[in-house]
Design a protein around this motif. Structure first.
Motif, short mmCIF file in Angstrom:
data_model
loop_
_atom_site.label_atom_id
_atom_site.label_comp_id
_atom_site.label_asym_id
_atom_site.label_seq_id
_atom_site.Cartn_x
_atom_site.Cartn_y
_atom_site.Cartn_z
N TYR A 92 0.84 -1.19 0.00
CA TYR A 92 0.00 0.00 0.00
C TYR A 92 0.88 1.25 0.00
O TYR A 92 1.84 1.35 0.78
CB TYR A 92 -0.91 0.02 1.23
CG TYR A 92 -1.91 -1.12 1.25
CD1 TYR A 92 -3.10 -1.03 0.56
CD2 TYR A 92 -1.63 -2.30 1.96
CE1 TYR A 92 -4.02 -2.08 0.56
CE2 TYR A 92 -2.54 -3.35 1.96
CZ TYR A 92 -3.72 -3.23 1.27
OH TYR A 92 -4.61 -4.29 1.27
N GLY A 103 -2.79 7.21 4.02
CA GLY A 103 -3.09 6.26 2.96
C GLY A 103 -3.58 4.90 3.40
O GLY A 103 -4.09 4.12 2.58
N TYR A 113 -11.66 5.74 -0.19
CA TYR A 113 -10.35 6.34 0.10
C TYR A 113 -9.32 5.79 -0.88
O TYR A 113 -9.46 5.97 -2.09
CB TYR A 113 -9.99 6.10 1.57
CG TYR A 113 -8.75 6.80 2.05
CD1 TYR A 113 -8.44 8.10 1.63
CD2 TYR A 113 -7.86 6.18 2.93
CE1 TYR A 113 -7.29 8.74 2.08
CE2 TYR A 113 -6.73 6.82 3.38
CZ TYR A 113 -6.44 8.10 2.95
OH TYR A 113 -5.30 8.72 3.39
N THR A 114 -8.29 5.08 -0.45
CA THR A 114 -7.27 4.57 -1.36
C THR A 114 -7.50 3.09 -1.73
O THR A 114 -6.58 2.41 -2.16
CB THR A 114 -5.86 4.74 -0.76
OG1 THR A 114 -5.80 4.02 0.48
CG2 THR A 114 -5.55 6.21 -0.52
N CYS A 115 -8.73 2.63 -1.53
CA CYS A 115 -9.18 1.32 -2.03
C CYS A 115 -8.51 0.12 -1.37
O CYS A 115 -8.36 -0.95 -1.99
CB CYS A 115 -9.02 1.24 -3.55
SG CYS A 115 -9.76 2.62 -4.45
N SER A 123 -7.79 10.57 -4.06
CA SER A 123 -7.76 9.34 -3.27
C SER A 123 -7.96 8.12 -4.16
O SER A 123 -7.27 7.10 -4.03
CB SER A 123 -8.83 9.36 -2.18
OG SER A 123 -8.51 10.33 -1.19
N ARG A 161 -4.92 7.30 -6.04
CA ARG A 161 -4.00 6.55 -5.18
C ARG A 161 -4.46 5.10 -5.06
O ARG A 161 -3.63 4.19 -4.93
CB ARG A 161 -3.89 7.21 -3.80
CG ARG A 161 -3.22 8.58 -3.84
CD ARG A 161 -3.21 9.23 -2.48
NE ARG A 161 -2.36 8.49 -1.54
CZ ARG A 161 -2.30 8.78 -0.24
NH1 ARG A 161 -3.04 9.73 0.27
NH2 ARG A 161 -1.50 8.08 0.54
N GLY A 162 -5.77 4.88 -5.12
CA GLY A 162 -6.28 3.51 -5.13
C GLY A 162 -5.83 2.76 -6.36
O GLY A 162 -5.42 1.59 -6.29
N ASN A 220 -2.40 1.70 -5.89
CA ASN A 220 -2.29 0.52 -5.03
C ASN A 220 -2.51 -0.77 -5.82
O ASN A 220 -1.87 -1.79 -5.56
CB ASN A 220 -3.28 0.61 -3.87
CG ASN A 220 -2.78 1.49 -2.74
OD1 ASN A 220 -1.57 1.63 -2.54
ND2 ASN A 220 -3.70 2.10 -2.01
#
Length: 304
Positions: free
Chosen positions: A108, A119, A145-147, A169, A172-173, A176
């Protein structure tokens, strides 16, 4: 200041063995310390607490044989509007503020400059582990959020729909997913208000056998609509039940201190009765690195 209990070596070794480098290190009366890879984040309410925890962290690291790269500090304000990104307290100020932390072998992205949250919410680790074991075919990740929950589901072969107000966000997911070599072709990222998305999904007849409801205590959409968890969580769950497959697993979670697990249980039972749905409640064990009452209040609603 009272004595603070830091994580003991056997638990630290157990985290290392399972591939976890993101977890709580200690919890104080008015603050706590968490690890993200080789970086440490101190969350504090007073400068005295911050300095005490920083000194303690360096002593603990020396005793535990743990190498700290940097220490960041994050002030815990009374109002959400006063939240700010963490600041560097110790370490190389020229280093990249982003990094990667592991949880149960999954990667992550962590960013200490992106905002108040870096995060990954480490108190949800056991719920992500449970979701990974449950292997939902299709996950609806609300307030994604970031999944992180979607990464856990995707690792077990599931697809997901990720909904969040923040485009950054969700980006960012996506990152990830890339960090874990997971394709995103069968995963959707929707920048919108969850309370508006859920009725649209219901009208289209879409169904999910996994749903994550972990809303913020308060938020406001781009169109000015406010979400207040104490007033709106029940409506949120009723809308989620309309798109829930049978059987399905629905996570109910909150960091709001005015809503404990007992209140979540009462709400869940009321919504089951209102919709005439059959189900039972399930609780995962509390994270081993959190003292009682320090993690988010969580409950799984298992529909049958």
């Amino acid at each position: 200041m009272r004595k603070i209990d830091w994580i003991e070596l056997p638990l630290l070794q157990a985290f290392a063995a399972e591939g976890t480098t993101a977890h709580r290190l200690c919890t104080a009366h008015d603050g706590w310390v968490e690890r993200f890879g080789s970086d440490i984040l101190i969350s504090f309410k007073t400068v005295e607490t911050r300095e005490h925890l920083r000194a303690d962290a360096l002593l603990w690291a020396e005793t535990a044989g743990f190498s700290i790269s940097r220490i960041f500090g994050r002030y815990l304000p009374k109002q959400n509007a006063e939240r700010e990104a963490p600041i560097l307290l110790w370490g190389d100020d020229g280093a990249e503020p982003r990094g990667v932390a592991l949880e149960c072998g999954l990667r992550y992205g962590i960013d200490f400059s992106a905002g108040y949250s870096v995060g990954l919410f480490v108190d949800q680790r056991e719920n992500r582990r449970y979701l990974r074991r449950a292997s939902p075919t299709r996950l609806l990740n609300c307030f994604a959020y970031t999944c992180a929950f979607s990464i856990a589901a995707a690792t077990a072969g599931g697809t997901s729909v990720n909904v969040d107000l923040s485009r950054k966000s969700l980006q960012r997911g996506r990152e990830n997913f890339q960090l874990n070599d997971l394709p995103t072709a069968d995963h959707q990222f929707v920048t919108d208000d969850v309370l508006e998305v859920l009725p649209r999904l219901a009208r289209r007849g879409e169904k999910f056998d996994g749903i994550v409801l972990d809303p913020p205590t308060f938020s406001r959409s781009h169109r000015g609509k406010a979400f207040q968890i104490e007033a709106d969580f029940e409506r949120l769950l009723l809308l989620a039940l309309e798109v829930a497959h049978r059987p399905a697993r629905i996570l109910l979670s909150t960091n709001c201190r005015q809503m404990n697990e007992r209140m979540l249980e009462v709400m869940a039972r009321f919504c089951l009765k209102t919709t005439r749905a059959a189900g039972r409640l399930h609780r995962e064990p509390s994270p081993t690195d959190f003292p009682p009452g320090a993690a988010a209040s969580t409950l799984w609603l298992l529909l049958s």
